[in-house]
Design a protein around this motif. Structure first.
Motif, PDB file in Angstrom:
ATOM      1  N   PHE A   1      39.065  46.691  58.734  1.00 31.65           N
ATOM      2  CA  PHE A   1      38.694  46.386  57.357  1.00 31.65           C
ATOM      3  C   PHE A   1      38.240  47.629  56.584  1.00 31.65           C
ATOM      4  CE2 PHE A   1      38.244  41.975  59.004  1.00 31.65           C
ATOM      5  CZ  PHE A   1      39.137  41.387  58.126  1.00 31.65           C
ATOM      6  N   ASP A   2      37.679  48.603  57.298  1.00 27.74           N
ATOM      7  CA  ASP A   2      37.331  49.855  56.617  1.00 27.74           C
ATOM      8  C   ASP A   2      38.589  50.560  56.125  1.00 27.74           C
ATOM      9  OD1 ASP A   2      35.376  52.055  55.985  1.00 27.74           O
ATOM     10  OD2 ASP A   2      36.673  53.131  57.391  1.00 27.74           O
ATOM     11  N   HIS A   3      39.637  50.494  56.912  1.00 25.71           N
ATOM     12  CA  HIS A   3      40.902  51.117  56.523  1.00 25.71           C
ATOM     13  C   HIS A   3      41.558  50.356  55.364  1.00 25.71           C
ATOM     14  CE1 HIS A   3      44.580  53.407  57.039  1.00 25.71           C
ATOM     15  NE2 HIS A   3      45.289  52.304  57.242  1.00 25.71           N
ATOM     16  N   LEU A   4      41.310  49.049  55.284  1.00 28.19           N
ATOM     17  CA  LEU A   4      41.957  48.221  54.259  1.00 28.19           C
ATOM     18  C   LEU A   4      41.310  48.381  52.878  1.00 28.19           C
ATOM     19  CD1 LEU A   4      44.369  46.554  55.079  1.00 28.19           C
ATOM     20  CD2 LEU A   4      42.957  44.513  55.029  1.00 28.19           C
ATOM     21  N   ARG A   5      39.997  48.533  52.827  1.00 31.70           N
ATOM     22  CA  ARG A   5      39.251  48.752  51.582  1.00 31.70           C
ATOM     23  C   ARG A   5      39.507  47.645  50.546  1.00 31.70           C
ATOM     24  NH1 ARG A   5      36.662  53.357  51.802  1.00 31.70           N
ATOM     25  NH2 ARG A   5      37.347  54.995  53.221  1.00 31.70           N
ATOM     26  N   LEU A   6      39.316  46.408  50.961  1.00 38.12           N
ATOM     27  CA  LEU A   6      39.538  45.282  50.055  1.00 38.12           C
ATOM     28  C   LEU A   6      38.568  45.288  48.884  1.00 38.12           C
ATOM     29  CD1 LEU A   6      40.095  42.428  52.680  1.00 38.12           C
ATOM     30  CD2 LEU A   6      41.829  43.684  51.404  1.00 38.12           C
ATOM     31  N   SER A   7      37.293  45.623  49.165  1.00 35.69           N
ATOM     32  CA  SER A   7      36.287  45.608  48.092  1.00 35.69           C
ATOM     33  C   SER A   7      36.616  46.625  47.011  1.00 35.69           C
ATOM     34  CB  SER A   7      34.890  45.883  48.677  1.00 35.69           C
ATOM     35  OG  SER A   7      34.532  44.871  49.596  1.00 35.69           O
ATOM     36  N   ASP A   8      37.138  47.784  47.415  1.00 35.83           N
ATOM     37  CA  ASP A   8      37.492  48.801  46.426  1.00 35.83           C
ATOM     38  C   ASP A   8      38.608  48.301  45.509  1.00 35.83           C
ATOM     39  OD1 ASP A   8      35.636  50.396  47.598  1.00 35.83           O
ATOM     40  OD2 ASP A   8      37.062  51.740  48.585  1.00 35.83           O
ATOM     41  N   LEU A   9      39.582  47.635  46.098  1.00 35.94           N
ATOM     42  CA  LEU A   9      40.688  47.126  45.279  1.00 35.94           C
ATOM     43  C   LEU A   9      40.190  46.096  44.274  1.00 35.94           C
ATOM     44  CD1 LEU A   9      43.459  46.665  47.999  1.00 35.94           C
ATOM     45  CD2 LEU A   9      43.371  48.424  46.219  1.00 35.94           C
ATOM     46  N   LEU A  10      39.359  45.171  44.733  1.00 41.09           N
ATOM     47  CA  LEU A  10      38.863  44.130  43.840  1.00 41.09           C
ATOM     48  C   LEU A  10      37.967  44.718  42.766  1.00 41.09           C
ATOM     49  CD1 LEU A  10      39.297  41.127  43.582  1.00 41.09           C
ATOM     50  CD2 LEU A  10      37.277  40.737  45.002  1.00 41.09           C
ATOM     51  N   ALA A  11      37.220  45.777  43.113  1.00 38.45           N
ATOM     52  CA  ALA A  11      36.330  46.403  42.131  1.00 38.45           C
ATOM     53  C   ALA A  11      37.114  47.095  41.023  1.00 38.45           C
ATOM     54  CB  ALA A  11      35.417  47.410  42.838  1.00 38.45           C
ATOM     55  N   ARG A  12      38.338  47.513  41.302  1.00 41.05           N
ATOM     56  CA  ARG A  12      39.135  48.189  40.280  1.00 41.05           C
ATOM     57  C   ARG A  12      39.724  47.204  39.268  1.00 41.05           C
ATOM     58  NH1 ARG A  12      39.782  53.404  41.448  1.00 41.05           N
ATOM     59  NH2 ARG A  12      39.543  54.095  43.622  1.00 41.05           N
ATOM     60  N   ALA A  13      39.681  45.926  39.590  1.00 40.80           N
ATOM     61  CA  ALA A  13      40.164  44.912  38.642  1.00 40.80           C
ATOM     62  C   ALA A  13      39.061  44.602  37.636  1.00 40.80           C
ATOM     63  CB  ALA A  13      40.571  43.646  39.389  1.00 40.80           C
ATOM     64  N   SER A  14      39.451  44.429  36.362  1.00 40.42           N
ATOM     65  CA  SER A  14      38.472  44.088  35.327  1.00 40.42           C
ATOM     66  C   SER A  14      38.019  42.651  35.494  1.00 40.42           C
ATOM     67  CB  SER A  14      39.096  44.276  33.950  1.00 40.42           C
ATOM     68  OG  SER A  14      40.126  43.317  33.744  1.00 40.42           O
ATOM     69  N   GLU A  15      37.020  42.271  34.755  1.00 41.76           N
ATOM     70  CA  GLU A  15      36.527  40.892  34.812  1.00 41.76           C
ATOM     71  C   GLU A  15      37.627  39.918  34.400  1.00 41.76           C
ATOM     72  OE1 GLU A  15      32.920  38.172  32.928  1.00 41.76           O
ATOM     73  OE2 GLU A  15      32.818  40.361  32.812  1.00 41.76           O
ATOM     74  N   ALA A  16      38.389  40.292  33.361  1.00 44.77           N
ATOM     75  CA  ALA A  16      39.490  39.421  32.926  1.00 44.77           C
ATOM     76  C   ALA A  16      40.579  39.352  33.996  1.00 44.77           C
ATOM     77  CB  ALA A  16      40.075  39.946  31.613  1.00 44.77           C
ATOM     78  N   ASP A  17      40.842  40.481  34.696  1.00 41.93           N
ATOM     79  CA  ASP A  17      41.821  40.471  35.779  1.00 41.93           C
ATOM     80  C   ASP A  17      41.388  39.509  36.877  1.00 41.93           C
ATOM     81  OD1 ASP A  17      43.340  42.389  34.505  1.00 41.93           O
ATOM     82  OD2 ASP A  17      42.447  44.066  35.591  1.00 41.93           O
ATOM     83  N   ARG A  18      40.098  39.540  37.222  1.00 41.01           N
ATOM     84  CA  ARG A  18      39.607  38.663  38.285  1.00 41.01           C
ATOM     85  C   ARG A  18      39.674  37.199  37.854  1.00 41.01           C
ATOM     86  NH1 ARG A  18      36.090  43.131  39.072  1.00 41.01           N
ATOM     87  NH2 ARG A  18      34.441  42.190  37.797  1.00 41.01           N
ATOM     88  N   ALA A  19      39.463  36.950  36.559  1.00 43.24           N
ATOM     89  CA  ALA A  19      39.587  35.571  36.067  1.00 43.24           C
ATOM     90  C   ALA A  19      41.029  35.086  36.186  1.00 43.24           C
ATOM     91  CB  ALA A  19      39.115  35.495  34.616  1.00 43.24           C
ATOM     92  N   LEU A  20      41.976  35.971  35.898  1.00 52.46           N
ATOM     93  CA  LEU A  20      43.383  35.620  36.037  1.00 52.46           C
ATOM     94  C   LEU A  20      43.729  35.368  37.505  1.00 52.46           C
ATOM     95  CD1 LEU A  20      46.268  35.321  34.946  1.00 52.46           C
ATOM     96  CD2 LEU A  20      46.489  37.825  35.048  1.00 52.46           C
ATOM     97  N   LEU A  21      43.205  36.217  38.372  1.00 51.11           N
ATOM     98  CA  LEU A  21      43.451  36.055  39.799  1.00 51.11           C
ATOM     99  C   LEU A  21      42.880  34.720  40.292  1.00 51.11           C
ATOM    100  CD1 LEU A  21      44.784  37.939  41.919  1.00 51.11           C
ATOM    101  CD2 LEU A  21      42.486  38.685  42.557  1.00 51.11           C
ATOM    102  N   TRP A  22      41.689  34.392  39.806  1.00 47.16           N
ATOM    103  CA  TRP A  22      41.048  33.113  40.165  1.00 47.16           C
ATOM    104  C   TRP A  22      41.909  31.938  39.712  1.00 47.16           C
ATOM    105  CZ3 TRP A  22      39.149  29.530  36.531  1.00 47.16           C
ATOM    106  CH2 TRP A  22      38.389  28.488  37.043  1.00 47.16           C
ATOM    107  N   ALA A  23      42.432  32.016  38.505  1.00 44.78           N
ATOM    108  CA  ALA A  23      43.269  30.926  37.987  1.00 44.78           C
ATOM    109  C   ALA A  23      44.526  30.758  38.830  1.00 44.78           C
ATOM    110  CB  ALA A  23      43.643  31.189  36.534  1.00 44.78           C
ATOM    111  N   ALA A  24      45.066  31.864  39.335  1.00 43.53           N
ATOM    112  CA  ALA A  24      46.306  31.803  40.114  1.00 43.53           C
ATOM    113  C   ALA A  24      46.108  31.142  41.468  1.00 43.53           C
ATOM    114  CB  ALA A  24      46.886  33.201  40.298  1.00 43.53           C
ATOM    115  N   THR A  25      44.857  30.972  41.914  1.00 40.89           N
ATOM    116  CA  THR A  25      44.631  30.308  43.197  1.00 40.89           C
ATOM    117  C   THR A  25      44.917  28.807  43.127  1.00 40.89           C
ATOM    118  OG1 THR A  25      42.265  29.974  42.745  1.00 40.89           O
ATOM    119  CG2 THR A  25      42.898  31.998  43.906  1.00 40.89           C
ATOM    120  N   VAL A  26      45.181  28.259  41.958  1.00 42.27           N
ATOM    121  CA  VAL A  26      45.534  26.840  41.855  1.00 42.27           C
ATOM    122  C   VAL A  26      46.909  26.573  42.469  1.00 42.27           C
ATOM    123  CG1 VAL A  26      46.707  26.872  39.607  1.00 42.27           C
ATOM    124  CG2 VAL A  26      45.408  24.842  40.297  1.00 42.27           C
TER     125      VAL A  26
END
Length: 951
Positions: free
Chosen positions: A670-695
């Motif tokens: 997981f250190d090699h994957l750096r998931l938190s860094d990727l998610l942190a680079r998304a804006s708040e609106a990007d994360r809202a769009l990503l959340w909506a796509a989970t439907v």
């Protein structure tokens, strides 16, 4: 010893070692009926769970008849030392009686000691021959070693998916110390196979690993150029394979040697069409049985054993895996569902059939000269030696990725672009895929560079690997270290190498994300300034020499730009987004690791079953990431006591990211994957769009994400660049791109409440409906299911018609449970909704409502429903209707088709003819004729979708 049983119209003649033995044996009037009865009994036994005693009894009955009053077979067993080849021969063209004779399961021959095929001191080789034997000239002593062209096929939506990678690996492992040249055609397409055979020259054997079926006509389920099913019958196979003149074709597919009185088996038809020898299966074979048979068969051929003996050795090897072998009792090793740990793979020992033409049989090769002087497996060793960030999946562990491998090979061979960029989430298998591609292109010398590089280091690596290039590249030239000069110098020198080298090479630039700079808020990833000139020089050089034999492959977590003034050289690269691995691929990986573990240990079935359950849990917990699956499977193999806490750590870390896993292997992953860094680079609106796509539960077209962007903001393009939205294949339009939330990221997003899900479904179901091809009732099952689910979730009156149009699969699930009562009630509610909204109920729904009504005994309502609502049309639905009516005509349900109904059969006959299903139509005409003659005796039950059974 070699013995022949020659069939003629009224007698059998024995020929032993070339001399006629005894007088011809006259055939009795009831012999043909006896042969047919044996074949029918054999087919029935193959459908039983424990056919052991029945097979043995049948084998002894056949032996007694063949032995006859002169005790010919008994005498042969006394005389034979080491080997007894029994050649059952009939003249061409085959008469019905000859066909019945040849299709007797001679492989079952058994005396009082048991099956001849399982004897230790005698190798029993039963073979079928069409026509009189001719003596082909033996291969010259200096001929090449055994050449094998291998092609697997796994068409879309055809299940179960076979473990064809294991079949290829088993063949290579078995012949590792022998001489074998293996050429793999990845397309699954018979046309491409024919082209490949013409390109590579004579190969003694062709191996087709795929599904097959004998009814309604013998076919193999191969692939078209888009990966869809291409039903390939005898005429096409003969046309495409005969010019290559292979000495044997192995149809490693279910029912490929199975026949009935109306038609020859596929194997027999190919031999009759001019192929010297064809090996197939006379029933539905289990995957592991086919793999084990191929392993032994090709080892024997590579050791220059005669074809007949190689087949017999493989049959005996399967027989010897039985427990206890004398009875042939076993539980089949199913591929779908849970693995039956401890199940016997030898249950199908008797199913293989070898058919020979006049010139077939004998040794295929006498020489051992290799066609090439290097091993394709060297590519894996070179990759592993060059990688610093983990190991790749080598030949024995590479599974799945069929469509990605096919697309990448097609892109490489097309020469339309400078190179191919494979991009996707970390540890998704990009490097392993690149290695597999080069394993399929063994003529290329591999030049491998991982991570960051300069013009000088790149030139040095190429000079070390490509003979004769050092003088041109001059890697020690100090000017290559000057960024201002290096691009021009490297471009000119690499161009000269590509133009003049006699050694084609593959330049692999792996893990390029190490040399990328993070994107700005609105932009893409860019190549770091210190490696940008060298990379640009490489792309320019390969773009100039696209027609050269050398190729360029790049792997990166992210796509990038490579600007040069107004031009972006990255557009000269073909891009291949590598999505998460599907559940089938992960399960195959778990199964492969499990089998390795089973081979290394000797555990009782109860312990093995528990361990397999643990391996399955690893595949599920990996959330479609093969790297995570492999890490967990490593823990399951080496430290099983640590697996349960490791699985908990994975779930906790993916959901909260609060604490890194305590298990070292997981922490490193997981250190090699750096998931938190990727998610942190998304804006708040990007994360809202990503959340909506989970439907969504399936990948959806980009236009649907665009609609979600309009409603919720954010940037779909930016989410794709970060790898948070990944590109997969559209379930409604094969080959088209679709988007889905990366499965490792989804747990980090807030879960949808019921109210959230309802609101999102109301907003997005209609854009999805519009993005997919119409009408919805014609969509593939997965697409219909998603529309039905979202329309139900939205609970919105205007969407009620969409539920009706996509409800067929939901109805089928209720019937399969089985819950016919609920299905009937649900179906009638659907019809009421359809009536209220003026929508015609789809025939797939109608058929299932009627089926439910029949099951619960309300045949009168079912009859009325079909009379009022069904209008046959000349499309595929008519096939479903005809099958339904044919089966219903045999139903004994009170009030509905209580006996054979000739009118229904006439309607079914009409439907089959409209669908050009002549084989089905012929069978119904026979039934109708029997009814007219009042001799009807047999209940005919056909399946709407013939199942594939190589499990």
């Amino acid at each position: 010893m070699r013995a022949e049983v020659r069939f003629s119209t009224n007698a059998l003649t024995w020929v032993v070692e070339g001399a006629i033995r005894g007088r011809p044996r006259p055939l009795a009037p009831d012999d043909a009926a006896r042969w047919r009865e044996w074949s029918t009994t054999y087919k029935a036994l193959n459908r039983e769970r424990d056919p052991a005693q029945g097979l043995l009894d049948l084998g002894r009955r056949i032996f007694m008849w063949l032995d006859g009053p002169d005790r010919v077979v008994s005498a042969l067993l006394t005389e034979a030392f080491g080997t007894l080849t029994l050649m059952v021969q009939a003249p061409r063209p085959l008469a019905d009686e000859a066909r019945d004779f040849l299709h007797v399961p001679w492989e079952l021959l058994a005396d009082e000691r048991g099956f001849l095929a399982g004897q230790d001191r005698l190798l029993f080789c039963p073979v079928r021959r069409l026509g009189s034997a001719a003596s082909p000239p033996p291969p010259p002593p200096d001929s090449p070693c055994l050449g094998l062209a291998f092609m697997a096929a796994a068409p879309r939506n055809v299940e179960p998916v076979l473990d064809y990678e294991a079949e290829e690996t088993a063949i290579l492992d078995a012949t590792e110390t022998l001489a074998l040249d293996l050429e793999v055609e990845e397309s699954g397409n018979p046309e491409r196979l024919s082209e490949r055979l013409a390109e590579i020259g004579p190969m003694q054997a062709v191996h087709l690993s795929c599904h097959g079926r004998a009814f309604p006509r013998p076919i193999l389920a191969l692939e078209d150029d888009e990966g869809n099913e291409r039903e390939t019958g005898e005429a096409e196979l003969i046309r495409l394979l005969r010019p290559a003149a292979p000495k044997v074709v192995f149809l490693s597919a279910c029912q490929s040697a199975e026949s009935d009185r109306q038609a020859d088996s596929l194997a027999a038809a190919l031999v009759d069409g001019g192929l010297p020898a064809v090996l197939g299966w006379d029933a539905s074979v289990h995957d592991q049985s086919a793999i084990e048979f191929a392993r032994v068969f090709y080892r024997q051929l590579a050791a220059r054993r005669p074809l007949e003996e190689a087949c017999a050795e493989a049959r005996r090897a399967l027989f010897k895996t039985l427990d206890p072998p004398a009875t042939a009792a076993s539980t089949p090793c199913k591929r779908e569902g849970a693995v039956v740990v401890g199940a016997n793979t030898g249950a199908d020992w008797h199913m293989a059939r070898l058919w020979l033409g006049p010139s077939g049989g004998g040794p295929l090769v006498h020489g051992s000269r290799r066609r090439r002087l290097f091993s394709a497996d060297e590519v894996y060793e070179h990759f592993d030696a060059g990688k610093k960030t983990g190991r790749i999946a080598g030949r024995r562990l590479f599974v799945g990725r069929r469509r990605d491998l096919q697309r990448c090979l097609a892109l490489v061979k097309s020469r339309h672009k400078a190179g191919v960029l494979i991009h996707g989430m970390g540890r998704s298998g990009k490097s392993s895929l690149a290695a597999r591609i080069l394993h399929r292109l063994p003529a290329l010398t591999l030049v491998f560079i991982e991570g960051r590089f300069t013009a000088a280091t790149l030139a040095a690596e190429i000079a070390d690997r490509v003979p004769g290039s050092r003088e041109t590249l001059r890697p020690t030239d100090p000017a290559l270290l000057d960024l201002a000069q290096s691009e021009v110098l490297l471009y000119e020198r690499l161009t000269a190498v590509l133009r003049t080298t006699g050694t084609p090479f593959a330049l692999v630039l792996d893990d390029l994300e190490q040399g990328l700079d993070a994107p700005t808020e609105a932009g893409p990833w860019r190549v770091s300034p210190d490696i940008e000139p060298a990379l640009r020089a490489v792309v320019r050089a390969f773009d100039r020499h696209k027609a050269a034999d050398s190729i360029l492959l790049l792997t990166s977590r992210h796509p990038f730009t490579l600007p040069d003034g107004a031009r972006d050289w990255a557009t000269c690269l073909a891009t291949l987004p590598l999505p998460s691995m599907d559940a089938t691929g992960l399960r195959k990986l778990a199964l492969r690791r499990f089998r390795f573990w089973m081979d290394e240990t000797d555990q009782p079935p109860d312990i093995a079953a528990k361990r397999w359950s643990a391996f399955e849990n690893c595949a599920h917990a990996a959330r479609s990431n093969p790297g995570l699956a492999d890490t967990l499977l490593g823990i399951a193999t080496k430290t099983p006591a640590c697996l349960a806490p490791a699985l908990e750590e994975v779930e906790r870390f993916l959901s909260t990211s609060a604490h890194a896993p305590a298990t070292p292997a997981l922490a490193t992953f997981f250190d090699h994957l750096r998931l938190s860094d990727l998610l942190a680079r998304a804006s708040e609106a990007d994360r809202a769009l990503l959340w909506a796509a989970t439907v969504f539960q399936v990948p959806v077209p980009p236009a649907v994400i665009d609609a979600a962007t309009t409603a919720y903001g954010g940037s779909g393009a930016r989410l794709r660049a970060l790898g948070l939205l990944e590109t997969q294949e559209d379930v409604a339009t094969p080959g088209a791109p679709a988007l889905a939330v990366n499965a490792l990221i989804a747990p980090r997003l807030s879960p949808l409440t019921p109210e959230d899900a309802t609101e999102l479904a109301k907003t997005l179901v209609e854009p999805l409906h519009q993005a997919w091809p119409s009408p919805p009732e014609k969509l593939p099952v997965a697409a219909q299911d998603e529309l039905y689910r979202l329309a139900t979730l939205a609970d919105h009156a205007p969407l009620a018609p969409l539920r009706v149009l996509t409800a067929a699969s939901a109805m089928q699930r209720l019937l399969d449970e089985p819950n016919a009562q609920e299905a009937a009630v649900f179906g009638q509610k659907l019809m009421a909704v359809a009536t209220a909204h003026g929508v015609q109920t789809p025939r797939g729904v109608l058929r299932r409502i009627a089926q439910a009504l029949i099951v619960i005994g309300d045949g009168f309502t079912a009859n009325t429903l079909l009379d009022k609502n069904w209008t046959p049309q000349g499309d595929l639905d008519d096939f479903d209707l005809a099958i339904f009516l044919l089966n219903a005509s045999n139903s004994k349900t009170e009030g509905f088709f209580s006996d054979i109904n000739k009118n229904l059969l006439q309607l079914a006959l009409s439907c089959f003819k409209k669908c050009n299903q002549e084989d089905y139509a012929l069978k119904i005409e026979i039934i109708i004729q029997e009814i007219n003659e009042k001799i009807y005796k047999t209940t005919y039950t056909l399946r709407a979708t013939p199942e594939f059974k190589r499990e």
